[in-house]
Design a protein around this motif. Structure first.
Motif, short mmCIF file in Angstrom:
data_model
loop_
_atom_site.label_atom_id
_atom_site.label_comp_id
_atom_site.label_asym_id
_atom_site.label_seq_id
_atom_site.Cartn_x
_atom_site.Cartn_y
_atom_site.Cartn_z
N TRP A 194 0.82 -1.21 0.00
CA TRP A 194 0.00 0.00 0.00
C TRP A 194 0.86 1.27 0.00
CZ3 TRP A 194 -3.80 2.33 -1.74
CH2 TRP A 194 -4.50 3.36 -1.09
N PRO A 195 1.90 1.38 0.82
CA PRO A 195 2.75 2.56 0.74
C PRO A 195 3.35 2.79 -0.65
CG PRO A 195 3.22 1.40 2.75
CD PRO A 195 2.27 0.54 1.98
N PHE A 196 3.72 1.70 -1.32
CA PHE A 196 4.27 1.86 -2.67
C PHE A 196 3.22 2.42 -3.63
CE2 PHE A 196 7.56 -1.43 -1.54
CZ PHE A 196 8.63 -0.59 -1.70
N VAL A 197 2.00 1.87 -3.52
CA VAL A 197 0.92 2.35 -4.39
C VAL A 197 0.65 3.82 -4.12
CG1 VAL A 197 -1.51 2.07 -4.98
CG2 VAL A 197 -0.09 0.06 -4.53
N GLN A 198 0.58 4.16 -2.83
CA GLN A 198 0.32 5.55 -2.46
C GLN A 198 1.41 6.48 -3.00
OE1 GLN A 198 -0.20 4.78 1.80
NE2 GLN A 198 -1.73 6.40 1.70
N ALA A 199 2.66 6.03 -2.88
CA ALA A 199 3.77 6.86 -3.34
C ALA A 199 3.60 7.21 -4.81
CB ALA A 199 5.10 6.13 -3.12
N ALA A 200 3.21 6.19 -5.59
CA ALA A 200 2.99 6.44 -7.01
C ALA A 200 1.91 7.50 -7.19
CB ALA A 200 2.61 5.15 -7.71
N GLY A 201 0.87 7.44 -6.36
CA GLY A 201 -0.20 8.44 -6.43
C GLY A 201 0.27 9.83 -6.02
N TYR A 202 0.97 9.91 -4.91
CA TYR A 202 1.46 11.21 -4.43
C TYR A 202 2.39 11.87 -5.43
CZ TYR A 202 -0.26 10.17 0.27
OH TYR A 202 -1.04 9.88 1.34
N SER A 203 3.10 11.03 -6.22
CA SER A 203 4.07 11.61 -7.13
C SER A 203 3.41 12.47 -8.20
CB SER A 203 4.90 10.50 -7.78
OG SER A 203 4.15 9.83 -8.76
N LEU A 204 2.08 12.35 -8.30
CA LEU A 204 1.36 13.15 -9.30
C LEU A 204 0.74 14.40 -8.67
CD1 LEU A 204 -0.43 10.19 -11.13
CD2 LEU A 204 1.66 11.36 -11.83
N THR A 205 1.09 14.66 -7.40
CA THR A 205 0.51 15.82 -6.72
C THR A 205 1.61 16.76 -6.24
OG1 THR A 205 0.61 14.95 -4.48
CG2 THR A 205 -1.28 14.29 -5.81
N ASP A 206 1.19 17.92 -5.76
CA ASP A 206 2.16 18.87 -5.21
C ASP A 206 2.13 18.85 -3.69
OD1 ASP A 206 -0.22 20.04 -4.62
OD2 ASP A 206 0.24 22.01 -5.48
N TRP A 207 1.75 17.70 -3.13
CA TRP A 207 1.58 17.58 -1.68
C TRP A 207 2.87 17.94 -0.93
CZ3 TRP A 207 2.26 12.78 1.62
CH2 TRP A 207 1.73 12.99 2.90
N GLY A 208 2.70 18.74 0.12
CA GLY A 208 3.87 19.17 0.89
C GLY A 208 4.18 18.25 2.04
N GLY A 209 3.23 17.41 2.43
CA GLY A 209 3.50 16.44 3.47
C GLY A 209 2.96 16.83 4.83
N TYR A 210 3.10 18.09 5.20
CA TYR A 210 2.66 18.48 6.53
C TYR A 210 1.32 19.21 6.50
CZ TYR A 210 7.38 17.17 7.68
OH TYR A 210 8.55 16.47 7.81
N SER A 211 0.71 19.34 5.31
CA SER A 211 -0.58 20.00 5.23
C SER A 211 -1.56 19.07 4.51
CB SER A 211 -0.45 21.30 4.44
OG SER A 211 -0.09 21.00 3.12
N ASP A 212 -2.81 19.46 4.48
CA ASP A 212 -3.81 18.63 3.83
C ASP A 212 -4.02 18.98 2.37
OD1 ASP A 212 -4.38 16.93 5.86
OD2 ASP A 212 -5.85 18.25 6.79
N THR A 213 -3.50 20.12 1.95
CA THR A 213 -3.74 20.53 0.57
C THR A 213 -2.84 19.75 -0.37
OG1 THR A 213 -2.12 22.27 0.88
CG2 THR A 213 -4.44 22.89 1.13
N GLN A 214 -3.46 19.11 -1.32
CA GLN A 214 -2.67 18.50 -2.39
C GLN A 214 -3.45 18.61 -3.69
OE1 GLN A 214 -2.90 14.10 -2.18
NE2 GLN A 214 -2.76 14.41 0.01
N ASN A 215 -2.78 19.15 -4.68
CA ASN A 215 -3.42 19.30 -5.99
C ASN A 215 -2.78 18.35 -6.98
OD1 ASN A 215 -4.86 21.67 -4.99
ND2 ASN A 215 -2.83 22.64 -5.06
N PHE A 216 -3.63 17.85 -7.85
CA PHE A 216 -3.14 16.98 -8.92
C PHE A 216 -2.35 17.82 -9.92
CE2 PHE A 216 -3.62 14.83 -12.98
CZ PHE A 216 -3.18 13.56 -12.65
N VAL A 217 -1.11 17.46 -10.14
CA VAL A 217 -0.30 18.25 -11.07
C VAL A 217 0.19 17.41 -12.25
CG1 VAL A 217 0.47 19.89 -9.33
CG2 VAL A 217 1.80 17.82 -9.75
N GLY A 218 -0.34 16.20 -12.38
CA GLY A 218 0.06 15.36 -13.51
C GLY A 218 1.52 14.98 -13.43
N LEU A 219 2.19 15.09 -14.55
CA LEU A 219 3.58 14.63 -14.60
C LEU A 219 4.58 15.75 -14.31
CD1 LEU A 219 3.37 12.27 -17.71
CD2 LEU A 219 3.50 11.61 -15.31
N ASP A 220 4.08 16.87 -13.76
CA ASP A 220 4.95 18.02 -13.50
C ASP A 220 6.20 17.66 -12.71
OD1 ASP A 220 3.22 19.55 -14.85
OD2 ASP A 220 2.78 20.96 -13.21
N ASN A 221 5.99 16.83 -11.66
CA ASN A 221 7.13 16.46 -10.82
C ASN A 221 8.20 15.72 -11.61
OD1 ASN A 221 6.32 17.53 -8.35
ND2 ASN A 221 4.99 15.77 -7.95
#
Lengths: 267, 313
Positions: free
Chosen positions: B26-53
């Protein structure tokens, strides 16, 4: 070449601090200072690191062995739909880098603590479960190939005698797998004793809470963050004590370790 | 009966599989998902940014540096470890005095095998802390102390080891010093591995070669090495994984964990810094996914290259 650095560490652990600094190269200290060990054990928190590590290991190795052989046994000796898939899911853990999972794992453990406080960060029970989960890949892989080699006739005989599936496992198959279990057990002890990244990630110690740390992590903090200040001989004593149990386990079981590590490799 | 089997299998698999899925998959799957967002880690805001990262990854100067350092270890760690291990294994198994049999190891080879294996069971952490003391740059470390005594190093200007960013043979000196530790700690295990393989080579092959007047040099390159090819290639795969995982060494041995001046930065150190110091979890996850893809491709390539027909004997 290999032994000299090790010997140097052990001998430096017996020197006084000024000896370490003035004559770093001599192997023989003027007087054997055993109190370096006492100081590292007490003031350096090594005693509590040891206790934590032993507690965590007792739980995690037992659980790893039990769950790992149960899964491996079911996968190795029973045909059912999804068997291959589950086996490959377990195997995939061997290739994925732990760093990739770091962030979600950290967050997951953090979130869990809201509902299950005993599984929160800095809790040993949580560390046990994570160790078990991360050790399952290799344990299942290893025991799977072991259970495959056990002869079918004994299982059939036991079934004819009316043994249930689980009774067959616990009273016949498991005892028969003792050599394999010993190898993988030692392997898990060594691997989990040496764990550093997972505890560092999940036991983000707050200042003054070193008492929760396990040995590898505690040692790093002491050397990187200069917890010993300039107590060089204390640090050497700490390193010596940290490697001693592993070396003892290894020397006693070196045959099993080597045959376990080389299993399936070469001819 | 069939029903009993299904219940039994489910009962035996539920707990281990559940634990494994929850804490590993599950952590691996989540990591793949997070990699498509601009999530900062310590806040709840995360926006989908596609392949920007991922696009950002390609132009990241630091990541590029770290990538080449990973490649450096990927080539050198297996190369030097295997070379040293083969040399030692050959000495222990066939390098002994040339008596009648002409094919025995040097005296006491059994004990050597135990001792050389020691570093393998020591944790990387103990090894790292130990080498910190060996590499101390203030003239009191093991190496500096020895060198000053023999007069090879100026006491006022000791070797800086892991805080030396000066290039040596094209890569920062600090990387070579880290490599030395990795080779030191790994060679023993592979020596034992190669020893086991060498011992399974029938002795009469060597005897025949010796009768034909082959030198030891020739025996090694013409007989031992070709027959060990399987084992060597497996070792290469193992060492590839170790080379990708030099993080503990970098963390403990180098100034500011990847320094000096980013001279020893590797994938894992950049990832951890990005996630936990800079608080850019989404971007860090993208690095993780890139590393995983790299690892899997590498493993696949290695398996492909090394899968050739076996030599039967």
């Amino acid at each position: 070449m290999v032994i000299y650095p090790l010997l140097w560490v052990v001998m430096s652990a017996l020197k006084t601090d000024s000896e370490v600094i003035r004559q770093p190269l001599s192997l023989i200290p003027a007087k054997l200072n055993w109190d370096n060990f006492a100081r590292a054990w007490g003031a350096g928190h090594l005693g509590s690191f040891f206790l934590n590590t032993v507690l965590v290991l007792a739980g995690s190795v037992t659980l790893t062995m039990l769950l790992g052989s149960m899964a491996a046994y079911a996968l190795a000796r029973y045909e059912f739909r999804g068997n291959r898939l589950i086996y490959y899911v377990f195997l995939s853990g061997l290739t994925l880098p732990v760093y990739l999972a770091a962030v979600p794992l950290f967050k997951g453990v953090y979130n869990t603590s809201v509902y299950l406080p005993m599984l929160g960060p800095n809790k040993h029970l949580m560390l046990i479960l994570v160790y078990v989960a991360w050790s399952l890949s290799f344990t299942v892989f290893f025991m799977h190939s072991f259970f495959r080699t056990l002869p079918n006739t004994i299982a059939e005989a036991a079934m004819v005698d009316g043994a249930s599936h689980s009774r067959l496992f616990f009273s016949v198959m498991l005892p028969m797998s003792k050599p394999g279990l010993i190898s993988i057990g030692i392997f898990n002890v060594l691997g989990q004793w040496n764990q550093w990244y997972l505890p560092t990630l999940l036991m983000q110690s707050v200042a003054g809470e070193e008492k929760n740390q396990v040995i590898a992590q505690g040692l790093i903090e002491l050397s990187v963050n200069q917890g010993y200040k300039s107590d060089w001989s204390g640090l050497f004593a700490g390193v010596t004590m940290a490697m001693l149990p592993v070396l003892v386990v290894y020397i006693i079981f070196q045959r099993q370790v080597q045959s376990g590590l080389t299993a399936g490799v070469g001819k | 009966m069939r029903h009993g089997v299904a219940r039994f299998v489910t009962g035996f698999l539920a707990l281990p599989l559940g634990l494994y899925l929850f804490y590993v998959v599950w952590p691996f799957v989540q990591a793949a998902g997070y990699s498509l967002t601009d999530w900062g880690g310590y806040s709840d805001t995360q926006n989908f940014v596609g392949l920007d990262n991922y696009v950002r990854l390609l132009s990241d100067e630091l990541i590029r540096k770290a990538f080449w350092h990973n490649v450096f270890f990927l080539i050198t760690v297996p190369l030097f470890t295997i070379a040293l291990a083969l040399f030692l294994a050959f000495l222990l198994n066939v390098g002994g005095r040339e008596d009648r049999a002409g094919i025995r190891g040097v005296f006491g080879s059994g004990i050597y095998k135990i001792i050389f294996f020691f570093p393998q069971v020591l944790s990387l952490v103990v090894i790292a802390v130990m080498w910190q003391q060996i590499y101390r740059s203030d003239g009191q470390g093991l190496i500096n102390g020895l060198m000053i005594k023999i007069g090879l190093v100026d006491a006022d200007n000791p070797i800086a080891f892991t805080s030396d960013p000066e290039p040596f043979l094209g890569v920062p000196a600090v990387l070579w010093w880290l490599l030395l530790i990795a080779v030191w700690s790994g060679a023993g295990f592979y020596m034992v591995l190669f020893s086991a393989a060498m011992q399974s080579i029938p002795k009469d092959i060597y005897e025949a070669a010796l009768l034909d007047g082959a030198s030891r040099f020739h025996t090694f390159f013409r007989i031992t090495l070709p027959l060990l090819r399987d084992t060597v290639s497996v070792a290469w795969v193992y060492l590839g994984f170790i080379a990708l995982d030099m993080y503990a060494l970098v963390f403990v041995m180098t100034p500011s964990q990847g320094g000096p001046n980013h001279a020893s930065e590797i994938f894992a150190s950049v990832l951890n810094f990005t996630a936990f110091q800079k608080g850019q979890f989404g971007y860090a996850c993208a690095m993780g996914v890139a590393l995983a893809i790299f690892t899997i491709l590498l493993a696949a390539a290695q398996l492909r290259i090394t899968r050739r027909e076996r030599i039967e004997y």
